[in-house]
Design a protein around this motif. Structure first.
Motif, short mmCIF file in Angstrom:
data_model
loop_
_atom_site.label_atom_id
_atom_site.label_comp_id
_atom_site.label_asym_id
_atom_site.label_seq_id
_atom_site.Cartn_x
_atom_site.Cartn_y
_atom_site.Cartn_z
N LEU A 78 0.75 -1.24 0.26
CA LEU A 78 -0.23 0.09 0.15
C LEU A 78 0.67 0.91 0.26
N VAL A 79 1.93 1.56 0.97
CA VAL A 79 2.69 2.44 0.91
C VAL A 79 3.20 2.37 -0.65
N GLU A 80 4.14 1.51 -0.48
CA GLU A 80 5.24 1.23 -1.78
C GLU A 80 3.77 2.15 -2.98
N GLY A 81 3.35 1.11 -3.46
CA GLY A 81 1.80 1.64 -4.67
C GLY A 81 1.80 3.49 -4.28
N THR A 82 1.01 3.39 -2.98
CA THR A 82 1.01 5.31 -2.93
C THR A 82 2.02 6.38 -3.39
N MET A 83 3.75 5.74 -3.15
CA MET A 83 4.18 6.48 -3.35
C MET A 83 4.89 6.27 -4.77
N ARG A 84 4.87 5.59 -5.22
CA ARG A 84 4.78 4.83 -7.28
C ARG A 84 3.47 6.00 -7.83
N GLU A 85 2.04 6.19 -7.39
CA GLU A 85 1.91 6.83 -7.39
C GLU A 85 1.73 7.69 -7.83
N PHE A 86 2.35 8.84 -6.68
CA PHE A 86 3.04 10.42 -6.10
C PHE A 86 3.88 10.81 -7.09
N GLU A 87 4.81 10.12 -7.59
CA GLU A 87 5.83 9.87 -8.34
C GLU A 87 5.49 9.83 -10.25
N ARG A 88 4.38 9.45 -9.97
CA ARG A 88 3.74 9.45 -11.51
C ARG A 88 2.77 10.41 -11.56
N THR A 89 2.11 10.71 -11.45
CA THR A 89 1.37 12.14 -10.74
C THR A 89 1.52 13.50 -10.50
N GLY A 90 3.13 13.54 -10.35
CA GLY A 90 3.34 15.07 -10.00
C GLY A 90 4.98 15.55 -9.11
N GLY A 91 4.70 14.39 -9.20
CA GLY A 91 6.09 13.82 -8.12
C GLY A 91 6.13 13.87 -6.71
N THR A 92 7.55 13.05 -6.19
CA THR A 92 7.21 12.75 -4.83
C THR A 92 6.95 13.20 -3.31
N LEU A 93 6.32 12.87 -3.24
CA LEU A 93 5.99 13.82 -1.49
C LEU A 93 6.68 12.93 -0.12
N PRO A 94 7.31 13.98 0.58
CA PRO A 94 7.93 13.59 2.24
C PRO A 94 6.91 12.99 3.11
N VAL A 95 6.59 11.58 2.68
CA VAL A 95 5.04 11.70 3.46
C VAL A 95 5.27 10.39 3.70
N ARG A 96 6.34 9.25 3.48
CA ARG A 96 6.07 7.66 4.20
C ARG A 96 6.14 7.44 4.79
N ALA A 97 6.79 8.57 5.96
CA ALA A 97 6.67 7.45 7.04
C ALA A 97 5.39 7.99 7.58
N GLN A 98 4.79 8.94 7.59
CA GLN A 98 3.20 9.37 6.96
C GLN A 98 2.13 8.22 7.62
N LEU A 99 2.86 7.61 5.85
CA LEU A 99 1.55 6.30 5.55
C LEU A 99 1.87 4.56 5.36
#
Length: 165
Positions: A78-99
């Motif tokens: 779930l976390v990795e999929g969300t991070m990949r989608e952030f990257e794909r749709t506009g760049g990474t966000l510094p929210v991995r720890a929160q996720l």
């Protein structure tokens, strides 16, 4: 005979009194649309969008998205999929720890509900238990945009979910 009937009534009232995350966080929310996301023909999850009074999605108003998983996934997935989608749709966000604090393993039938609290906060529930609040500038548009935005993985899925036609 009266005792079993009373017990049944108490059980039913207890279940009815338990409010869903959507109805408790957004009292005027109604179902707007629903869709099932598939990958290579296999269903991954069923999504339901709730908006104020079931109106068309308005990004300036709070709304909720519920995902019911149709297969088992790990929190890592779930976390990795969300991070990949952030990257794909506009760049990474510094929210991995929160996720990592928000997401837990899911089994078939488990639900995650995300409720927008303005543009910078999302509150998550897993099976009606609050797990976290994700905070970051524009996180509502970025996270919900994965499912509801103009650059989703499936235009048909998004259109059905938003009930755009």
């Amino acid at each position: 005979m009266l005792r079993p009937v009373l017990l049944c009534l108490l059980i039913l009232v207890g279940h009815a009194a338990k409010a869903s995350p959507v109805s408790s966080a957004l009292p005027d929310a109604e179902l707007r649309g629903e869709a099932t996301l598939r990958f290579l023909g296999f269903p991954l999850y069923k999504a339901r969008l709730f908006t104020p009074s079931g109106a068309p999605l308005d990004w300036s108003k709070d709304f909720a998205l519920e995902l019911t998983y149709l297969r088992d996934l790990t929190a890592y997935d779930l976390v990795e999929g969300t991070m990949r989608e952030f990257e794909r749709t506009g760049g990474t966000l510094p929210v991995r720890a929160q996720l990592n604090r928000c997401f837990f393993d899911v089994r078939k039938g488990d639900r995650y509900t995300a409720v927008a609290n303005g543009p910078n906060q999302l509150t998550f529930w897993r099976n009606d238990t609050r797990t976290c609040t994700l905070s970051h500038p524009q996180i509502t548009a970025r996270f919900m945009g994965i499912f509801l935005g103009d650059n989703t993985r499936s235009r048909r899925f998004t259109s059905l979910l938003r009930s755009d036609g």
